[in-house]
Design a protein around this motif. Structure first.
Motif, PDB file in Angstrom:
ATOM      1  N   UNK A  13      47.187  27.683  35.067  1.00 23.63           N
ATOM      2  CA  UNK A  13      48.162  28.708  34.661  1.00 23.63           C
ATOM      3  C   UNK A  13      49.226  28.921  35.726  1.00 23.63           C
ATOM      4  N   UNK A  14      50.062  29.905  35.506  1.00 27.90           N
ATOM      5  CA  UNK A  14      51.152  30.242  36.414  1.00 27.90           C
ATOM      6  C   UNK A  14      50.672  30.274  37.869  1.00 27.90           C
ATOM      7  N   UNK A  15      51.495  29.739  38.762  1.00 34.78           N
ATOM      8  CA  UNK A  15      51.129  29.663  40.184  1.00 34.78           C
ATOM      9  C   UNK A  15      50.763  31.036  40.741  1.00 34.78           C
ATOM     10  N   UNK A  16      51.475  32.071  40.300  1.00 31.76           N
ATOM     11  CA  UNK A  16      51.193  33.420  40.798  1.00 31.76           C
ATOM     12  C   UNK A  16      49.808  33.884  40.375  1.00 31.76           C
ATOM     13  N   UNK A  17      49.410  33.544  39.164  1.00 28.62           N
ATOM     14  CA  UNK A  17      48.072  33.895  38.706  1.00 28.62           C
ATOM     15  C   UNK A  17      47.014  33.148  39.508  1.00 28.62           C
ATOM     16  N   UNK A  18      47.302  31.907  39.848  1.00 29.82           N
ATOM     17  CA  UNK A  18      46.360  31.139  40.663  1.00 29.82           C
ATOM     18  C   UNK A  18      46.211  31.751  42.053  1.00 29.82           C
ATOM     19  N   UNK A  19      47.307  32.259  42.600  1.00 29.82           N
ATOM     20  CA  UNK A  19      47.216  32.866  43.927  1.00 29.82           C
ATOM     21  C   UNK A  19      46.515  34.228  43.886  1.00 29.82           C
ATOM     22  N   UNK A  20      46.619  34.924  42.779  1.00 30.26           N
ATOM     23  CA  UNK A  20      45.824  36.145  42.625  1.00 30.26           C
ATOM     24  C   UNK A  20      44.343  35.775  42.646  1.00 30.26           C
ATOM     25  N   UNK A  21      44.003  34.710  41.954  1.00 32.65           N
ATOM     26  CA  UNK A  21      42.621  34.227  41.923  1.00 32.65           C
ATOM     27  C   UNK A  21      42.155  33.817  43.319  1.00 32.65           C
ATOM     28  N   UNK A  22      42.975  33.072  44.042  1.00 33.81           N
ATOM     29  CA  UNK A  22      42.607  32.634  45.389  1.00 33.81           C
ATOM     30  C   UNK A  22      42.515  33.817  46.349  1.00 33.81           C
ATOM     31  N   UNK A  23      43.415  34.771  46.204  1.00 36.54           N
ATOM     32  CA  UNK A  23      43.351  35.977  47.042  1.00 36.54           C
ATOM     33  C   UNK A  23      42.030  36.714  46.823  1.00 36.54           C
ATOM     34  N   UNK A  24      41.611  36.823  45.562  1.00 39.02           N
ATOM     35  CA  UNK A  24      40.344  37.498  45.257  1.00 39.02           C
ATOM     36  C   UNK A  24      39.154  36.740  45.847  1.00 39.02           C
ATOM     37  N   UNK A  25      39.247  35.409  45.866  1.00 39.99           N
ATOM     38  CA  UNK A  25      38.168  34.627  46.472  1.00 39.99           C
ATOM     39  C   UNK A  25      38.132  34.857  47.991  1.00 39.99           C
ATOM     40  N   UNK A  26      39.287  34.950  48.601  1.00 40.03           N
ATOM     41  CA  UNK A  26      39.336  35.237  50.038  1.00 40.03           C
ATOM     42  C   UNK A  26      38.717  36.600  50.345  1.00 40.03           C
ATOM     43  N   UNK A  27      39.044  37.589  49.536  1.00 40.12           N
ATOM     44  CA  UNK A  27      38.494  38.931  49.749  1.00 40.12           C
ATOM     45  C   UNK A  27      36.995  38.952  49.481  1.00 40.12           C
ATOM     46  N   UNK A  28      36.562  38.146  48.517  1.00 37.45           N
ATOM     47  CA  UNK A  28      35.130  38.049  48.241  1.00 37.45           C
ATOM     48  C   UNK A  28      34.391  37.503  49.456  1.00 37.45           C
ATOM     49  N   UNK A  29      34.972  36.496  50.082  1.00 35.57           N
ATOM     50  CA  UNK A  29      34.360  35.923  51.281  1.00 35.57           C
ATOM     51  C   UNK A  29      34.474  36.881  52.460  1.00 35.57           C
TER      52      UNK A  29
END
Length: 353
Positions: A42-58
């Motif tokens: 999907x949209x690059x911005x949506x992917x970065x929201x997903x990656x940001x959430x993974x970073x915060x999860x870690x």
């Protein structure tokens, strides 16, 4: 290490015009056309929201400085200028970016600890072999040409708070802080100087503070965070839908020219009348918002500051619009959908091994 942003590798090698950025990505998409066609993300911005959430999860599992997350996101932006998302294990890359950023920001963790936490968080996609994370770190550093120092907008925002002419409140500062955090999901870290991002965040925070208060989206910023920006939480702007509507209402009015109204149309009835009433109500609300902005002494001070500072106003307007568009796109975010899409790609391309 550069003594300031203007002599840094970030400005020399990692700041692009939007046109140049689009050209780089178009070339990359052509080179990886088959993988992108097979597994469209999907949209690059949506992917970065997903990656940001993974970073915060870690990051929840490990003590970290706020700027570790911001720096890791910048590393990801840079890495994806040479490698398509479909060609890499995003979970392993996210863990590696956090590990590398924690060292850069002088908050290091042992590689075995980071690998173990990532393995526990995403057992299906992070290999148990610690050396894989080390190999990915080498790849990440190589793709960034060992240029690891990142300048962030937080210090610039603190400097704006100390400007007596602007008279920023802690509420406005807290809202601007969240907007800066959200800017890492856009292209702004690759196209704007850190001080410009801070100014954009300050401007939006002042304009939309009343809306944020009404929506209950404010997150107060502590005195400890003001003294040490690294101590603050990497909080995002909540209540995005309400603020997005306000953003569009104001910008829309600023860009609108005076057109004849719909009074010349036949008297509406039924749904047409309801639609016209809604439109009229929105127009009145927008007019009130614009009037309030024009009467705001603080906003007038900010406008004076922008003129006297000599910044590129056109670039600021375009970048502000990019921030606004992020909140529109954010409403489409579905973590489950993206997680499933990434999972299918990793398994199909054997990137989880």
């Amino acid at each position: 290490m550069a003594a300031n942003y203007w002599t840094s590798t970030q400005r020399k090698y990692w700041t692009f015009t939007p046109e140049k950025l689009a050209e780089i990505r178009d070339d990359l998409d052509r080179q990886a056309a088959k993988a992108i066609e097979q597994h469209p993300y999907p949209d690059r911005r949506l992917m970065f929201i997903f990656l940001r959430d993974r970073l915060l999860q870690l990051a929840k599992r490990l003590p970290f400085r706020q700027q570790c997350v911001a720096t890791a996101l910048v590393y990801l932006h840079r890495y994806f200028l040479s490698t398509p998302m479909q060609n890499v294990n995003l979970y392993l890359l996210t863990a590696t970016a956090f590990y590398l950023a924690s060292k850069t920001e002088e908050s290091p963790h042992h590689i075995r600890l980071v690998a173990a936490e990532a393995r526990q968080a995403w057992p299906e996609f992070v290999p148990g072999d610690v050396s894989r994370l080390g190999e990915m770190e080498f790849c990440l550093i190589s793709e960034m040409h060992s240029q690891l120092i990142v300048w962030h907008p937080y210090r610039s925002l603190i400097a704006l708070k100390e400007n007596q002419d602007l008279k920023l409140s802690n509420d406005e500062l807290g809202l601007a802080w969240s907007i800066i955090n959200d800017s890492y999901m856009t292209d702004l870290p690759l196209t704007c100087a850190p001080h410009l991002i801070a100014i954009i965040a300050m401007f939006l925070a002042v304009v939309f503070l009343p809306t944020a208060k009404a929506a209950g989206t404010l997150r107060p910023i502590s005195h400890d965070t003001l003294a040490n920006p690294d101590s603050g939480p990497f909080s995002s702007l909540v209540g995005r839908q309400a603020l997005s509507g306000s953003f569009n209402a104001v910008i829309g009015n600023l860009q609108m020219s005076n057109h004849p109204g719909s009074q010349t149309n036949p008297a509406p009835n039924g749904k047409a009348r309801a639609s016209l009433n809604d439109s009229s109500s929105q127009r009145v609300d927008r007019e009130k918002t614009i009037a309030a902005i024009k009467e705001s002494e603080k906003l007038q001070n900010i406008m004076r500051f922008l003129v006297e500072s000599g910044i590129d106003i056109e670039q600021m307007i375009e970048s502000t619009q990019e921030m606004i568009s992020l909140y529109d796109v954010w409403e489409q975010y579905s973590e489950k959908s993206i997680k499933d899409t990434v999972s299918r790609c990793l398994k199909s391309r054997a990137l989880d091994n």
